[in-house]
Scaffold this motif. Sequence first.
Motif, PDB file in Angstrom:
ATOM      1  N   PHE A 117     -16.642  10.296  11.618  1.00 28.83           N
ATOM      2  CA  PHE A 117     -15.587   9.344  11.283  1.00 28.83           C
ATOM      3  C   PHE A 117     -15.067   9.595   9.865  1.00 28.83           C
ATOM      4  O   PHE A 117     -15.805  10.056   8.995  1.00 28.83           O
ATOM      5  N   PHE A 118     -13.795   9.254   9.633  1.00 26.15           N
ATOM      6  CA  PHE A 118     -13.233   9.260   8.284  1.00 26.15           C
ATOM      7  C   PHE A 118     -13.560   7.941   7.599  1.00 26.15           C
ATOM      8  O   PHE A 118     -13.617   6.887   8.251  1.00 26.15           O
ATOM      9  N   CYS A 119     -13.734   7.997   6.289  1.00 26.24           N
ATOM     10  CA  CYS A 119     -14.043   6.786   5.506  1.00 26.24           C
ATOM     11  C   CYS A 119     -13.101   6.628   4.320  1.00 26.24           C
ATOM     12  O   CYS A 119     -13.499   6.074   3.288  1.00 26.24           O
ATOM     13  N   HIS A 120     -11.880   7.098   4.438  1.00 28.12           N
ATOM     14  CA  HIS A 120     -10.934   6.992   3.333  1.00 28.12           C
ATOM     15  C   HIS A 120     -10.534   5.540   3.092  1.00 28.12           C
ATOM     16  O   HIS A 120     -10.616   4.696   4.004  1.00 28.12           O
ATOM     17  N   GLN A 121     -10.118   5.264   1.896  1.00 27.35           N
ATOM     18  CA  GLN A 121      -9.590   3.943   1.551  1.00 27.35           C
ATOM     19  C   GLN A 121      -8.074   3.961   1.744  1.00 27.35           C
ATOM     20  O   GLN A 121      -7.367   4.689   1.047  1.00 27.35           O
ATOM     21  N   PRO A 122      -7.540   3.210   2.709  1.00 25.03           N
ATOM     22  CA  PRO A 122      -6.090   3.219   2.940  1.00 25.03           C
ATOM     23  C   PRO A 122      -5.323   2.835   1.673  1.00 25.03           C
ATOM     24  O   PRO A 122      -5.716   1.909   0.943  1.00 25.03           O
ATOM     25  N   ARG A 123      -4.266   3.565   1.397  1.00 25.79           N
ATOM     26  CA  ARG A 123      -3.431   3.306   0.228  1.00 25.79           C
ATOM     27  C   ARG A 123      -2.299   2.346   0.588  1.00 25.79           C
ATOM     28  O   ARG A 123      -1.831   2.313   1.726  1.00 25.79           O
ATOM     29  N   ALA A 124      -1.852   1.607  -0.410  1.00 23.68           N
ATOM     30  CA  ALA A 124      -0.699   0.730  -0.224  1.00 23.68           C
ATOM     31  C   ALA A 124       0.551   1.572  -0.010  1.00 23.68           C
ATOM     32  O   ALA A 124       0.659   2.700  -0.519  1.00 23.68           O
ATOM     33  N   ALA A 125       1.470   1.053   0.755  1.00 18.19           N
ATOM     34  CA  ALA A 125       2.725   1.763   0.997  1.00 18.19           C
ATOM     35  C   ALA A 125       3.456   2.010  -0.319  1.00 18.19           C
ATOM     36  O   ALA A 125       3.430   1.169  -1.230  1.00 18.19           O
ATOM     37  N   ASP A 126       4.091   3.152  -0.440  1.00 18.12           N
ATOM     38  CA  ASP A 126       4.850   3.521  -1.637  1.00 18.12           C
ATOM     39  C   ASP A 126       6.227   3.980  -1.174  1.00 18.12           C
ATOM     40  O   ASP A 126       6.483   5.170  -0.997  1.00 18.12           O
ATOM     41  N   PRO A 127       7.149   3.027  -0.956  1.00 15.10           N
ATOM     42  CA  PRO A 127       8.461   3.371  -0.394  1.00 15.10           C
ATOM     43  C   PRO A 127       9.205   4.422  -1.212  1.00 15.10           C
ATOM     44  O   PRO A 127       9.872   5.300  -0.636  1.00 15.10           O
ATOM     45  N   ALA A 128       9.113   4.362  -2.544  1.00 18.86           N
ATOM     46  CA  ALA A 128       9.838   5.323  -3.371  1.00 18.86           C
ATOM     47  C   ALA A 128       9.315   6.742  -3.142  1.00 18.86           C
ATOM     48  O   ALA A 128      10.097   7.699  -3.023  1.00 18.86           O
ATOM     49  N   ARG A 129       8.013   6.879  -3.084  1.00 21.41           N
ATOM     50  CA  ARG A 129       7.436   8.206  -2.873  1.00 21.41           C
ATOM     51  C   ARG A 129       7.755   8.710  -1.467  1.00 21.41           C
ATOM     52  O   ARG A 129       8.058   9.894  -1.277  1.00 21.41           O
ATOM     53  N   GLU A 130       7.693   7.831  -0.494  1.00 17.67           N
ATOM     54  CA  GLU A 130       8.007   8.243   0.874  1.00 17.67           C
ATOM     55  C   GLU A 130       9.476   8.635   1.008  1.00 17.67           C
ATOM     56  O   GLU A 130       9.811   9.595   1.718  1.00 17.67           O
ATOM     57  N   ALA A 131      10.353   7.945   0.285  1.00 24.90           N
ATOM     58  CA  ALA A 131      11.772   8.305   0.315  1.00 24.90           C
ATOM     59  C   ALA A 131      11.992   9.663  -0.346  1.00 24.90           C
ATOM     60  O   ALA A 131      12.792  10.480   0.137  1.00 24.90           O
TER      61      ALA A 131
END
Length: 363
Positions: free
Chosen positions: A78-92
């Motif tokens: 299994f993966f155990c990463h910590q989900p990151r908060a959305a970053d709309p500017a970076r995704e854009a």
Amino acid sequence: MDADNAMWPDNRIQTLFGIDLPIVQAPMAGPTQAEMVIGAAQAGALGSLPCAMLSPQQVREQCASIRAVTDAPLNLNFFCHQPRAADPAREAAWRERLAGYYREYGLDPAMPVAPSARAPFDEPWCELLEELRPQVASFHFGLPEPRLLERVRASGARIVSSATTVDEARWLEQRGCDAIIAQGAEAGGHRGVFLREDITTQAGLFALLPRVVDAVRVPVIAAGGIFDARGIVAAFALGAAAAQIGTAYLFCPEAKLSPLHRQALHAGEGDDTAMTNVFTGRPARGIVNRLMREVGPMSDLAPAFPLAGGALAPLRAKAEAAGSDGFMSLWSGQARRAHALSARELTLTLARESLQLLSQRPR
């Protein structure tokens, strides 16, 4: 191979997991499904099923297929990463960087895309593990939160995780890992980094392995660039109790690979790979292709794991249909050589040839 156990320099992993051979078939999300696990397990290795890209129902079905053929010890990963908060500017910004490729393939750069998802180990996954009761539970990117980890332990599963540094190995031992995978920088696929994100100081396996062995008391499994018996024997010489093999299993007929990925694997021997984050947002080793050359291999624009992959999905589909691997994640380690062996035959061959080499060493 039971009668040959005394010939191995270290039997702790066989004893810990209840397996015949000190070989772990790596859990490679996507290519590894029940058939590969069965072949490796029947030969005496630890068969490992990656759960990161499967739904709980798919994991149940895969485990049922495995258990219909063999009751050998099984590892669920299994993966155990910590989900990151959305970053709309970076995704854009990422979408803008890919816009030219979208237009090249006749796609609308503003088209909606499905988000890429990789669920970390959580309450529902823990309930599934308690239901399936694998002999081993392995984790990537650290460990689950303490309350879930205690439930995993209470299920009877041995707990394993990957360390890419000595500090990570000590951290894992302090939190109760029964064994630790020392993952050298040569390994294909995602790095198991979790204490820090900087990968510029990541060590190769044979620099990392003896330091990890010296730093912890639990048995250490060597991973990264081990493709044949020579690598297994060398790992034992540096203190490993077992070897985890990944890329070599990708050449087996049981590997679920696209024709383009398989073709890329056959085209080189490992000196064509690089560490990249452009496919998922986390560093991983793969064969260099167009996207890695032109956007990466490491890019500050790539959204945090696993979000980078969502915008790439339409490009990958279009390019792959046109016969191009330019936008595919072609995971591979730094050592590979084509073979035509099944997973079972590969495992037995690795064990037999390793024992032959070990028998030739001066005592």
